[in-house]
Design an enzyme around this catalytic site. Sequence first.
Site, PDB file in Angstrom:
ATOM      1  CE  LYS A  34      -2.444   1.633   3.705  1.00  0.00           C
ATOM      2  NZ  LYS A  34      -2.452   3.105   3.832  1.00  0.00           N
ATOM      3  CG  ASP A  61      -5.150   4.457   1.606  1.00  0.00           C
ATOM      4  OD1 ASP A  61      -6.299   4.808   1.270  1.00  0.00           O
ATOM      5  OD2 ASP A  61      -4.813   4.277   2.794  1.00  0.00           O
ATOM      6  CE  LYS A  63      -7.828   6.664   4.284  1.00  0.00           C
ATOM      7  NZ  LYS A  63      -6.436   6.189   4.185  1.00  0.00           N
ATOM      8  CG  ASP A  66     -11.902  18.067  -5.210  1.00  0.00           C
ATOM      9  OD1 ASP A  66     -12.790  18.899  -5.502  1.00  0.00           O
ATOM     10  OD2 ASP A  66     -10.718  18.387  -5.017  1.00  0.00           O
ATOM     11  CB  THR A 120     -10.586   3.781  12.467  1.00  0.00           C
ATOM     12  OG1 THR A 120      -9.365   4.050  11.809  1.00  0.00           O
ATOM     13  CG2 THR A 120     -11.261   2.592  11.830  1.00  0.00           C
ATOM     14  NE  ARG A 211       1.591   1.697  13.293  1.00  0.00           N
ATOM     15  CZ  ARG A 211       0.736   2.484  13.949  1.00  0.00           C
ATOM     16  NH1 ARG A 211       1.197   3.361  14.835  1.00  0.00           N
ATOM     17  NH2 ARG A 211      -0.547   2.399  13.714  1.00  0.00           N
TER      18      ARG A 211
HETATM   19  O1  C5P Z   1       0.739   0.287  11.179  1.00  0.00           O
HETATM   20  P1  C5P Z   1      -0.685  -0.127  10.989  1.00  0.00           P
HETATM   21  O2  C5P Z   1      -0.883  -1.624  10.833  1.00  0.00           O
HETATM   22  O3  C5P Z   1      -1.600   0.469  12.018  1.00  0.00           O
HETATM   23  O4  C5P Z   1      -1.060   0.516   9.570  1.00  0.00           O
HETATM   24  C1  C5P Z   1      -2.319   0.455   9.036  1.00  0.00           C
HETATM   25  C2  C5P Z   1      -2.358   1.166   7.713  1.00  0.00           C
HETATM   26  O5  C5P Z   1      -3.709   1.248   7.312  1.00  0.00           O
HETATM   27  C3  C5P Z   1      -1.834   2.589   7.744  1.00  0.00           C
HETATM   28  O6  C5P Z   1      -1.260   2.873   6.475  1.00  0.00           O
HETATM   29  C4  C5P Z   1      -3.073   3.419   7.968  1.00  0.00           C
HETATM   30  O7  C5P Z   1      -2.983   4.705   7.417  1.00  0.00           O
HETATM   31  C5  C5P Z   1      -4.127   2.610   7.227  1.00  0.00           C
HETATM   32  N1  C5P Z   1      -5.491   2.795   7.700  1.00  0.00           N
HETATM   33  C6  C5P Z   1      -5.911   2.558   8.994  1.00  0.00           C
HETATM   34  N2  C5P Z   1      -7.207   2.733   9.369  1.00  0.00           N
HETATM   35  C7  C5P Z   1      -8.093   3.129   8.485  1.00  0.00           C
HETATM   36  C8  C5P Z   1      -7.703   3.353   7.166  1.00  0.00           C
HETATM   37  C9  C5P Z   1      -6.395   3.182   6.800  1.00  0.00           C
HETATM   38  O8  C5P Z   1      -5.115   2.181   9.835  1.00  0.00           O
HETATM   39  N3  C5P Z   1      -9.352   3.263   8.850  1.00  0.00           N
END
Ligand code: C5P
Length: 238
Positions: A34, A61, A63, A66, A120, A211
């Site tokens: 991503k 991604d 998002k 507009d 979220t 992460r």
């Molecule tokens: O590090 P982690 O597993 O939390 O990363 C989740 C990824 O998904 C990040 O790139 C974050 O921006 C994205 N994301 C999220 N929650 C959302 C939409 C996207 O954590 N509702």
Amino acid sequence: MNAHDQLIVALDFPARAEALSFVDRLEGTVRWFKVGLELYIAEGRPMVEELRRRGHEVFLDLKMHDIPNTVAGGVRSASACGAGLLTIHAGGGPAMIAAAMEAAAAIQDRPRILAVTLLTSMDAAQVRAVGIETTPAQQVLRLAEMAVASGVDGLVCSPEEIISIRSSAAQDAQLVVPGIRPATAVADDQSRIATPGDAIRYGADMLVVGRPITRAANPAQAATDILAEMTAASLTAK
Ligand code: C5P
């Protein structure tokens, strides 16, 4: 579906060199990556094209949110770099989503378009502050059903929303789910989380993991463990 086609690793890095040296460590283990705002704004289309050149699939991604005409143009531009998945905001409304889907339909090998319902980070207080009188859960369902009725291919949702979406009018949408934490991992700043196995059992089609893999001492091993958990869950799901 093979777990390799269901796991997306978030390349949340500020620049190309770091992103690609991380991708090198996952070569042969992970297929989907991503690219989000941080990396895309820094490095642009060549970053996506390099991942495609290496044989990877890309979830772009961005998002988009507009007016319909502008998002349609954004979809056309983003599609040209070879991404397989692209995000827009459901909050842009039915006309914006329809324009995005119309633009996508005219493109050969088009990306699948996913709608983000409610971020979220939007808890009850944040939702009220922007003038929405329903609960976050009700708002997610409302946006999910509207986005699917407007023709979107899939939705991005948190693990705890999967089951209610699967029993709504949006039930057939492709569900791409972040907020994934193996049982042994720390939650970081994610609050609505699930293990990879549970997310698959609830009905997720694809998982986005950042992460727990990007910060692991051995990222390839962390990814392999998650893939194994997803495969085991697929055998018991549905
Ligand atoms: O590090 P982690 O597993 O939390 O990363 C989740 C990824 O998904 C990040 O790139 C974050 O921006 C994205 N994301 C999220 N929650 C959302 C939409 C996207 O954590 N509702």
